[in-house]
Design an enzyme around this catalytic site. Structure first.
Site, mmCIF file in Angstrom:
data_model
loop_
_atom_site.group_PDB
_atom_site.id
_atom_site.type_symbol
_atom_site.label_atom_id
_atom_site.label_comp_id
_atom_site.label_asym_id
_atom_site.label_seq_id
_atom_site.Cartn_x
_atom_site.Cartn_y
_atom_site.Cartn_z
ATOM 1 N N ARG A 29 -0.133 4.596 2.945
ATOM 2 C CA ARG A 29 -0.032 4.335 4.380
ATOM 3 C C ARG A 29 0.201 5.552 5.269
ATOM 4 O O ARG A 29 0.125 5.434 6.488
ATOM 5 C CB ARG A 29 1.071 3.288 4.631
ATOM 6 C CG ARG A 29 0.650 1.897 4.260
ATOM 7 C CD ARG A 29 1.760 0.901 4.558
ATOM 8 N NE ARG A 29 2.659 0.682 3.428
ATOM 9 C CZ ARG A 29 3.829 0.051 3.516
ATOM 10 N NH1 ARG A 29 4.257 -0.372 4.686
ATOM 11 N NH2 ARG A 29 4.570 -0.155 2.438
ATOM 12 N N CYS B 111 0.814 -1.221 0.000
ATOM 13 C CA CYS B 111 0.000 0.000 0.000
ATOM 14 C C CYS B 111 0.845 1.267 0.000
ATOM 15 O O CYS B 111 1.670 1.490 0.887
ATOM 16 C CB CYS B 111 -0.931 0.006 1.214
ATOM 17 S SG CYS B 111 -1.961 1.484 1.295
ATOM 18 N N GLU C 140 -4.976 3.121 -10.616
ATOM 19 C CA GLU C 140 -5.608 1.819 -10.353
ATOM 20 C C GLU C 140 -6.777 1.622 -11.311
ATOM 21 O O GLU C 140 -7.006 0.526 -11.815
ATOM 22 C CB GLU C 140 -6.158 1.751 -8.921
ATOM 23 C CG GLU C 140 -5.116 1.820 -7.838
ATOM 24 C CD GLU C 140 -5.776 1.658 -6.465
ATOM 25 O OE1 GLU C 140 -6.098 2.686 -5.843
ATOM 26 O OE2 GLU C 140 -5.984 0.503 -6.036
ATOM 27 N N TRP D 158 -9.210 5.414 -0.443
ATOM 28 C CA TRP D 158 -9.746 6.002 -1.669
ATOM 29 C C TRP D 158 -8.820 5.612 -2.808
ATOM 30 O O TRP D 158 -7.703 5.138 -2.589
ATOM 31 C CB TRP D 158 -9.875 7.523 -1.557
ATOM 32 C CG TRP D 158 -8.615 8.187 -1.076
ATOM 33 C CD1 TRP D 158 -7.548 8.585 -1.836
ATOM 34 C CD2 TRP D 158 -8.284 8.511 0.283
ATOM 35 N NE1 TRP D 158 -6.577 9.132 -1.038
ATOM 36 C CE2 TRP D 158 -6.998 9.102 0.265
ATOM 37 C CE3 TRP D 158 -8.950 8.359 1.506
ATOM 38 C CZ2 TRP D 158 -6.358 9.538 1.430
ATOM 39 C CZ3 TRP D 158 -8.310 8.799 2.663
ATOM 40 C CH2 TRP D 158 -7.036 9.386 2.616
HETATM 41 N N1 ARG Z 1 -6.846 -1.918 -7.131
HETATM 42 C C1 ARG Z 1 -8.131 -2.193 -6.598
HETATM 43 C C2 ARG Z 1 -9.228 -1.749 -7.561
HETATM 44 O O1 ARG Z 1 -8.927 -1.150 -8.561
HETATM 45 C C3 ARG Z 1 -8.358 -1.492 -5.260
HETATM 46 C C4 ARG Z 1 -7.344 -1.818 -4.194
HETATM 47 C C5 ARG Z 1 -7.373 -0.868 -3.030
HETATM 48 N N2 ARG Z 1 -7.046 0.466 -3.463
HETATM 49 C C6 ARG Z 1 -7.058 1.562 -2.669
HETATM 50 N N3 ARG Z 1 -6.776 2.703 -3.219
HETATM 51 N N4 ARG Z 1 -7.368 1.477 -1.407
HETATM 52 O O2 ARG Z 1 -10.386 -1.948 -7.351
#
Ligand code: ARG
Length: 359
Positions: A65, A62, A233, A228
Site C-alpha cells: 500500500r 495488501c 505469492e 506487481w
Molecule cells: N496472490 C494472487 C496471485 O498469486 C495475486 C493477488 C494480488 N497480488 C499483488 N501483488 N497485487 O495471483
C-alpha cells in the site's frame, strides 16, 4: 443511506486534498440534487481516481500500500459496446505491463445500477485448470470456457480466454487475449540449472477481476486492477500449495535433494531456492517483482506515512505477514485492527462469484 455514504466520502477526500468547506457544501448540494432527480449520482473523474486510490490505501490484506497514490485510473464508465470493452481491456494490459516495468492500474466500468459489462474471470490473466494439469484454482472458469466451446492445449500454462457479458446481452462472450499483451516469465535458477527442465513459468501482472469497488455509496462491480507480484505469492503459494501446483517434490528432484525428511530441512530449503528462482527469473526478464523483506520494509514506510497524516492503518495480520520467513519482518510482531474502511475493494457475494479466492 446513499447521501450519508456520499457525504462521508466527500468530506474525507475533499479535506485531505485541502478543499474549503464552501466547495464541499456546493459539491454535496449538487450530489443531493442528482440523487433527488435520478436516485444516484456520478463521481467526478477526480473523485473516481482519488476514491480508487483510497480503496487501495484501505485494503487490509495488501502489503504493497505504500504506493497507493501512484495508482493509474482508466475511466471506462461509458464503455458499453464490444469494441470499446475489448479496447479498454487491451489498453489496461498494455499500460499496466509497460514492457515489464509494471504500473499499478485500475479500469473502472459503469456502476452496478448503470448496466456495467460483467467479467467472469478471477484475474484477466490466469492459467486454465484441468483434472490433471494446470491451476486447480481455475477449474470452474476453465469448465465454463470449455462449455462455451474453448479448447485449451491441456498444458500446465494455458492462458484462459476472457469471459464477459455486455449490458443488454443474454449470453457471455469469450475473447482470447493477444499473446503480445501477456508478459510471461520462464522460471530458472542461477545455480540449479536443471530446474529449467520443468518448464515452469508465470505471468507478470496479477490483474484481479472478481472484486467490487465501493466509493461513497456507489458500487462498481467491474474494476480489473493490478499491482506487481511479491515473489512468495508465486513461489510459496501458487507453485507450492498442495491444492495449487503442488510442486515441492518435483522441484526437490530437479535440485537433486536426496531426501525430504522433515528433519533434513530440505522442504524449507526448496522453498527458499524456489523464491530465489522466481525472483531472479523475473528480474532477468525485466519484469517488476518485490521480495518479501523489501515489501515488508515498504509497508513500515507506509505505516509511518499514515501516522504522519493522522490516519490509522487497519490490516489483516494473516495476509500482511509474508508466507516466507514471516518472523523476519516487523508485521509479524504486532497486531492490526481488521476494520473495513471505505472506499474499499470487496469480495463479491458468493452467488455471483465465479471461482476461488485468489490468495
Ligand atoms: N496472490 C494472487 C496471485 O498469486 C495475486 C493477488 C494480488 N497480488 C499483488 N501483488 N497485487 O495471483
Amino acid at each position: 443511506m446513499l447521501i450519508e455514504k456520499a457525504t462521508e466520502f466527500i468530506h474525507i477526500m475533499y479535506r485531505e486534498l485541502g478543499y474549503d468547506e464552501i466547495t464541499i457544501k456546493q459539491r454535496l448540494d449538487d450530489i443531493q440534487d442528482q440523487i433527488n432527480q435520478t436516485g444516484t449520482y456520478r463521481h467526478t473523474s477526480e473523485e473516481l481516481t482519488y476514491g480508487a486510490r483510497m480503496a487501495w490505501r484501505n485494503s487490509n490484506r495488501c502489503i504493497g500500500r505504500l504506493f497507493w497514490e501512484t495508482l493509474i485510473v482508466q475511466d471506462a464508465r461509458d464503455v458499453k459496446d464490444n469494441d470499446g470493452f475489448i479496447d479498454a481491456i487491451h489498453k489496461h494490459l498494455a499500460e499496466a505491463t509497460n514492457h515489464g516495468k509494471i504500473q499499478s492500474y485500475i479500469t473502472i466500468f459503469a456502476p452496478e445500477d448503470d448496466n456495467p459489462p460483467i467479467i467472469y474471470n478471477n484475474q484477466l490473466i490466469r492459467y486454465a485448470g484441468y483434472e490433471n494439469a494446470g491451476d486447480p484454482a481455475e477449474r470452474t472458469i476453465t469448465q465454463l470456457a470449455q462449455h462455451m466451446g474453448w479448447e485449451g492445449k491441456g498444458t500446465d500454462f494455458d492462458v484462459l480466454p476472457l469471459i464477459y457479458q455486455l449490458p443488454g446481452e443474454q449470453h457471455p462472450r469469450m475473447h482470447e487475449l493477444p499473446e503480445s499483451l501477456v508478459f510471461e516469465v520462464p522460471i530458472e535458477h542461477r545455480s540449479y540449472p536443471k530446474l529449467k527442465d520443468l518448464g515452469l513459468k508465470w505471468y507478470a501482472v496479477p490483474i484481479i477481476s472478481n472484486m467490487d469497488l465501493k466509493i461513497g455509496g456507489i458500487t462498481y462491480p467491474t474494476i480489473p486492477f493490478n499491482g506487481w507480484y511479491m515473489v512468495n505469492e508465486i513461489a510459496v503459494r501458487n507453485f507450492t500449495d498442495t491444492y495449487r501446483y503442488n510442486l515441492l517434490e518435483k522441484v526437490a528432484e530437479e535440485f537433486e535433494f536426496d531426501t525430504l525428511k522433515n528433519t533434513s530441512f530440505n522442504k524449507d530449503r526448496v522453498m527458499v531456492e524456489l523464491n530465489d528462482a522466481v525472483y531472479h527469473s523475473f528480474k532477468k526478464a525485466g519484469a517488476s517483482i518485490v521480495d518479501h523483506l523489501t515489501a515488508a520494509k515498504q509497508f513500515e514506510h507506509f505505516e509511518r506515512n499514515e501516522a504522519q497524516a493522522n490516519r490509522e492503518v487497519t490490516g489483516k495480520w494473516s495476509w500482511l505477514v509474508p508466507s516466507l520467513s514471516p518472523t523476519l519482518v516487523s508485521n509479524y510482531h504486532h497486531g492490526y485492527k481488521n476494520v473495513m474502511k471505505e472506499p474499499n475493494f470487496f469480495y463479491k457475494k458468493k452467488a455471483e462469484s465465479t471461482g476461488c479466492p485468489f490468495h
